[in-house]
Design a protein around this motif. Structure first.
Motif, PDB file in Angstrom:
ATOM      1  N   GLY A 170      10.984   0.221   7.200  1.00 38.52           N
ATOM      2  CA  GLY A 170      11.651   0.625   8.296  1.00 38.52           C
ATOM      3  C   GLY A 170      11.219   1.619   9.482  1.00 38.52           C
ATOM      4  N   ARG A 171      10.552   2.596   8.269  1.00 34.30           N
ATOM      5  CA  ARG A 171       9.548   3.793   9.336  1.00 34.30           C
ATOM      6  C   ARG A 171       8.382   3.194   9.637  1.00 34.30           C
ATOM      7  N   ARG A 172       7.706   2.310   9.020  1.00 31.67           N
ATOM      8  CA  ARG A 172       6.542   1.822   9.381  1.00 31.67           C
ATOM      9  C   ARG A 172       6.473   0.823  10.148  1.00 31.67           C
ATOM     10  N   HIS A 194       6.530  10.039  -0.112  1.00 39.31           N
ATOM     11  CA  HIS A 194       7.574   9.439   1.041  1.00 39.31           C
ATOM     12  C   HIS A 194       8.568  10.440   0.819  1.00 39.31           C
ATOM     13  N   GLY A 195       8.701  11.469   0.266  1.00 43.50           N
ATOM     14  CA  GLY A 195       9.638  12.357   0.098  1.00 43.50           C
ATOM     15  C   GLY A 195      10.605  12.536  -1.008  1.00 43.50           C
ATOM     16  N   TRP A 196      10.634  11.520  -1.783  1.00 38.59           N
ATOM     17  CA  TRP A 196      11.716  11.612  -3.088  1.00 38.59           C
ATOM     18  C   TRP A 196      10.803  12.064  -4.192  1.00 38.59           C
ATOM     19  N   GLU A 197      11.555  12.965  -4.804  1.00 36.35           N
ATOM     20  CA  GLU A 197      11.091  13.923  -5.885  1.00 36.35           C
ATOM     21  C   GLU A 197      11.120  12.870  -7.310  1.00 36.35           C
ATOM     22  N   ARG A 254       0.744  -1.165  -0.119  1.00 38.63           N
ATOM     23  CA  ARG A 254      -0.108   0.069  -0.145  1.00 38.63           C
ATOM     24  C   ARG A 254       0.910   1.371   0.059  1.00 38.63           C
ATOM     25  N   GLU A 255       2.127   1.302   0.691  1.00 37.89           N
ATOM     26  CA  GLU A 255       2.702   2.393   0.739  1.00 37.89           C
ATOM     27  C   GLU A 255       3.625   2.500  -0.614  1.00 37.89           C
ATOM     28  N   ILE A 288      12.755   1.528  -0.491  1.00 40.72           N
ATOM     29  CA  ILE A 288      11.835   0.336   0.074  1.00 40.72           C
ATOM     30  C   ILE A 288      12.196   0.119   1.486  1.00 40.72           C
ATOM     31  N   LYS A 289      13.516  -0.289   1.576  1.00 43.25           N
ATOM     32  CA  LYS A 289      13.942  -0.291   3.082  1.00 43.25           C
ATOM     33  C   LYS A 289      13.613   0.641   4.092  1.00 43.25           C
ATOM     34  N   THR A 290      14.002   1.960   3.559  1.00 41.85           N
ATOM     35  CA  THR A 290      13.558   2.957   4.238  1.00 41.85           C
ATOM     36  C   THR A 290      12.213   2.925   4.771  1.00 41.85           C
TER      37      THR A 290
END
Length: 95
Positions: free
Chosen positions: A50-52, A33-36, A24-25, A45-47
């Motif tokens: 890891g956050r969620r 998620h902040g990447w342009e 879903r993310e 994906i790892k980041t």
């Protein structure tokens, strides 16, 4: 020297519910998620997961996990998000 078996492989630390959350993310896209740029990389994906979910895998582990989930490696079409197809057609006819 022969290779020794180390026993059965461990089960994935990311459960079905967490993998569904990851999907879903990913569907939201990198921009959410902040990447342009519009590319998912294994490091990104790892980041995100890891956050969620606070689950950590090595980057190669993510690749195996994504393939197991039916995802594949794709190269994005290199086009600007703001691209105007009609303006491109006019430019191609004139030039």
């Amino acid at each position: 020297m022969a290779l020794e078996l180390k026993g059965p492989q461990p089960l994935p630390r990311l459960g079905k519910r967490q993998f569904a959350l990851l999907e879903r993310e990913l569907e939201k896209g990198p921009l959410a998620h902040g990447w342009e740029d519009q590319r998912w990389t294994l490091a990104r994906i790892k980041t995100v997961i890891g956050r969620r979910s606070h689950v950590s895998y090595p980057v190669q582990g993510w690749w195996k996990l994504m393939r197991r989930g039916g995802w594949s490696c794709r190269q994005p079409v290199r086009r600007a998000v703001e691209r105007d197809g009609r303006a491109v057609e006019v430019w191609e006819k004139q030039v």
